[in-house]
Every structure is written in C-alpha cells, then in structure tokens.
Design a protein around this motif. Sequence first.
Motif, PDB file in Angstrom:
ATOM      1  N   GLU A   1      -8.257   0.747  11.089  1.00  0.00           N
ATOM      2  CA  GLU A   1      -7.481   1.849  11.667  1.00  0.00           C
ATOM      3  C   GLU A   1      -6.427   2.346  10.687  1.00  0.00           C
ATOM      4  N   ASP A   2      -5.961   3.575  10.928  1.00  0.00           N
ATOM      5  CA  ASP A   2      -4.845   4.105  10.156  1.00  0.00           C
ATOM      6  C   ASP A   2      -3.657   3.158  10.279  1.00  0.00           C
ATOM      7  N   GLY A   3      -2.922   3.025   9.189  1.00  0.00           N
ATOM      8  CA  GLY A   3      -1.781   2.121   9.168  1.00  0.00           C
ATOM      9  C   GLY A   3      -2.053   0.884   8.343  1.00  0.00           C
ATOM     10  N   HIS A   4      -3.324   0.511   8.216  1.00  0.00           N
ATOM     11  CA  HIS A   4      -3.695  -0.606   7.360  1.00  0.00           C
ATOM     12  C   HIS A   4      -3.858  -0.081   5.937  1.00  0.00           C
ATOM     13  N   CYS A   5      -3.102  -0.635   5.005  1.00  0.00           N
ATOM     14  CA  CYS A   5      -3.186  -0.144   3.636  1.00  0.00           C
ATOM     15  C   CYS A   5      -4.556  -0.416   3.036  1.00  0.00           C
ATOM     16  N   LEU A   6      -5.276  -1.428   3.545  1.00  0.00           N
ATOM     17  CA  LEU A   6      -6.606  -1.706   3.014  1.00  0.00           C
ATOM     18  C   LEU A   6      -7.535  -0.529   3.255  1.00  0.00           C
ATOM     19  N   ARG A   7      -7.304   0.208   4.334  1.00  0.00           N
ATOM     20  CA  ARG A   7      -8.113   1.407   4.597  1.00  0.00           C
ATOM     21  C   ARG A   7      -7.970   2.405   3.447  1.00  0.00           C
ATOM     22  N   ASP A   8      -6.722   2.679   3.062  1.00  0.00           N
ATOM     23  CA  ASP A   8      -6.485   3.633   1.983  1.00  0.00           C
ATOM     24  C   ASP A   8      -7.019   3.119   0.654  1.00  0.00           C
ATOM     25  N   HIS A   9      -6.862   1.819   0.420  1.00  0.00           N
ATOM     26  CA  HIS A   9      -7.370   1.248  -0.828  1.00  0.00           C
ATOM     27  C   HIS A   9      -8.893   1.299  -0.872  1.00  0.00           C
ATOM     28  N   ALA A  10      -9.540   1.077   0.268  1.00  0.00           N
ATOM     29  CA  ALA A  10     -11.001   1.139   0.315  1.00  0.00           C
ATOM     30  C   ALA A  10     -11.479   2.562   0.066  1.00  0.00           C
ATOM     31  N   LEU A  11     -10.796   3.527   0.662  1.00  0.00           N
ATOM     32  CA  LEU A  11     -11.164   4.926   0.443  1.00  0.00           C
ATOM     33  C   LEU A  11     -10.959   5.315  -1.010  1.00  0.00           C
ATOM     34  N   ALA A  12      -9.858   4.830  -1.598  1.00  0.00           N
ATOM     35  CA  ALA A  12      -9.609   5.139  -3.013  1.00  0.00           C
ATOM     36  C   ALA A  12     -10.687   4.522  -3.896  1.00  0.00           C
ATOM     37  N   ALA A  13     -11.137   3.311  -3.532  1.00  0.00           N
ATOM     38  CA  ALA A  13     -12.186   2.652  -4.303  1.00  0.00           C
ATOM     39  C   ALA A  13     -13.483   3.448  -4.256  1.00  0.00           C
ATOM     40  N   CYS A  14     -13.735   4.122  -3.114  1.00  0.00           N
ATOM     41  CA  CYS A  14     -14.946   4.934  -2.954  1.00  0.00           C
ATOM     42  C   CYS A  14     -14.758   6.361  -3.462  1.00  0.00           C
ATOM     43  N   ARG A  15     -13.554   6.648  -3.978  1.00  0.00           N
ATOM     44  CA  ARG A  15     -13.219   7.996  -4.450  1.00  0.00           C
ATOM     45  C   ARG A  15     -13.285   9.007  -3.305  1.00  0.00           C
ATOM     46  N   LEU A  16     -12.873   8.564  -2.106  1.00  0.00           N
ATOM     47  CA  LEU A  16     -12.850   9.443  -0.943  1.00  0.00           C
ATOM     48  C   LEU A  16     -11.403   9.755  -0.597  1.00  0.00           C
ATOM     49  N   PRO A  17     -11.119  10.951  -0.040  1.00  0.00           N
ATOM     50  CA  PRO A  17      -9.741  11.298   0.322  1.00  0.00           C
ATOM     51  C   PRO A  17      -9.254  10.447   1.490  1.00  0.00           C
ATOM     52  N   PRO A  18      -7.919  10.219   1.586  1.00  0.00           N
ATOM     53  CA  PRO A  18      -7.362   9.402   2.662  1.00  0.00           C
ATOM     54  C   PRO A  18      -7.702   9.899   4.056  1.00  0.00           C
ATOM     55  N   SER A  19      -7.997  11.186   4.213  1.00  0.00           N
ATOM     56  CA  SER A  19      -8.288  11.740   5.533  1.00  0.00           C
ATOM     57  C   SER A  19      -9.723  11.502   5.972  1.00  0.00           C
ATOM     58  N   SER A  20     -10.529  10.862   5.131  1.00  0.00           N
ATOM     59  CA  SER A  20     -11.942  10.667   5.459  1.00  0.00           C
ATOM     60  C   SER A  20     -12.104   9.832   6.719  1.00  0.00           C
ATOM     61  N   ARG A  21     -12.977  10.274   7.578  1.00  0.00           N
ATOM     62  CA  ARG A  21     -13.334   9.537   8.793  1.00  0.00           C
ATOM     63  C   ARG A  21     -14.841   9.614   8.975  1.00  0.00           C
ATOM     64  N   ARG A  22     -15.395   8.606   9.593  1.00  0.00           N
ATOM     65  CA  ARG A  22     -16.830   8.602   9.852  1.00  0.00           C
ATOM     66  C   ARG A  22     -17.058   8.392  11.356  1.00  0.00           C
ATOM     67  N   ASP A  23     -17.159   9.507  12.096  1.00  0.00           N
ATOM     68  CA  ASP A  23     -17.450   9.470  13.529  1.00  0.00           C
ATOM     69  C   ASP A  23     -16.409   8.704  14.345  1.00  0.00           C
TER      70      ASP A  23
END
Length: 315
Positions: free
Chosen positions: A199-221
């Motif tokens: 969920e939003d608020g977990h920094c691991l979410r942002d780090h995972a998205l950065a690792a995938c070269r995806l923007p922080p706003s990315s969501r999947r369904d």
Amino acid sequence: MISSPSLRQWRYLVSLAENRHFGKAAEACFVTQSTLSAGIQELETQLDAALVDRTKRKVVLTPLGEELAGRARELLGQAEDMVLLARAAAVPLSGPLRLGVIPTISPFLLPRVLPSLRKRFPDLRLFLREDLTARLIEQLQNGKLDLLLIALPYEGGALDTMTLFDDDFLLACRNDHPLAKRNAVKLDDLADAQLLLLEDGHCLRDHALAACRLPPSSRRDGFAATSLHTLVQMVDSGLGVTLLPQLALDAGILRGTDVAARPLQGDDVARHIGLAWRRGTQRAKEFTLFGEALVAALRQSEGRQPDASSPAKKA
C-alpha cells in the motif's frame, strides 16, 4: 544576566503541547496536575508572555507557545544527548537506545543481528519501535526516537544517514508462471505482468517501482497489500507477481508456498538499507559504531567475516 527557565519547565511545556490536556501532560511527566499547571504559570511569568490559552474544554497553545515548545523539544533532546555522550565516552553503546525500524526490515534482519549485538554490547538497552518511515522520521525529529533503521533513499529533512548494505530485489511468481521458467528476468518483461505492491506509505513500494523504472503513481487494478507476507500469499494465489527484497527471501518468506524467486537484470535493482539520525546530534560517532557493528553481525550470520571493504558508509 537573564534568568533562564529550567529544563523541567520546558519539559512541562513540551508535554502540554503533545497531550493538549493538563491531566495527561502531568501523567506523562510523573507529576500532579497542579504541579504542572504551576510550572507552566511560572514559565509564563518568567518570560512575561502568554503560552497557553486555557478554556474549559481544551488546551490551546498560543503561536509563541507552539514556537517555544518546538525549540524546547530540541533543547531537551540536546540535553539528553549530552548525558548519553558522557556515558558513551566511558562505555560505548551502553544505556538506552530508541531504535525505529520499518516493517519490511524489522522481522527479516533483527533476529539475525540482535544476538551478536547483545553479546558485543551487554549494557545496551535497545528499545524498538516498528512503523512506516514517515511516522518514524516524525518521531525522530520530535525526540521520541534516537536512531532509525530504514531503506534509502528517502527525503526526510535534516537527517544524516549511513548506508549499511544493498538489499537486491528479486521477482517472485508462482512456479507455473511463464517468468518462473527464466534464469533471470528483464525489467521489460514486467511491462505486461500483474505487478502486486504494498500500500501507499510503504517506502518499499516506491523503491520497487523505481527498480522497475515505473513512476510512483503506477497502480495495477488497485491490488495492494499491507505486508510482504500478504504479498506472498497473493502471488501464491495466482493474483500476479511482485518484487521481494533479498532480506525477506533469506528469512524464508517463501517457505511452504509455490512461489519462486528469480533475479532481475538491470542496474541498481535494489534498495539501500541504512541508519538515519538527527543532524547535529552529539551521538553521531556512537550511531556510526552501531551501524558498523550491525553490518559485522549480519556478515557473521551469513558465515562471512567482516572486512575493511564493508559496504557501510556515511552519506
């Protein structure tokens, strides 16, 4: 010479600012309500200024009261630092240390390093607080915590940080998923995958998205989890794939599941585990020693000897 208020009076003001109630503020300071109220009145008399607006229903600090409470919080933190610094000069890492840790690190790293840390520093009294990064930083800045163990990078304001080691991300998918057949997965292969995240608020979410070269706003369904264990169960149920840190995999988070982990190809596909403390604290050397000891304990748990090329470094 100006007559300065005592630390006790400033502590009363800070407690009142945090609790917004005379009774609760007094309990937090282990004094009676009348004692705390008299202390606040003495402080206002000394400063010749109103710090608190008293009403029947609630306590409201004046703008000056709010400003002074914030500065008093820093003053009390510095006073405590000086006492602990004097103790550390005789015996490093002795006495209390209030450590904040994020939930994507705490259960996977601490069980591996705490036994060695306790053995090396028997007089250290380690108090742990697990929470999300933003709330931990707020508590650090408010003086409620001394040190943080978090994932970097993270914008936290006036903090000094020390990077300890890199924690690689790996792709986690069911054994029957097409990506499980590959020895390594390219980031482009994730473009069409159902990527599950925290969920939003977990920094691991942002780090995972950065690792995938995806923007922080990315969501999947709209699929999101509250913990890494929940993410694993979602993947095991065939809802999608996710990225897991090596720390969690080493701790056996996939045990008992049909989920496989595959390396990711790419540069800097990792988060950086490190310490953070208030800039300017007099305990910086002590915190650096703690970081070096933590890295040594982790290497020992891996059966490796610490060496001069340890990844720990101050940022």
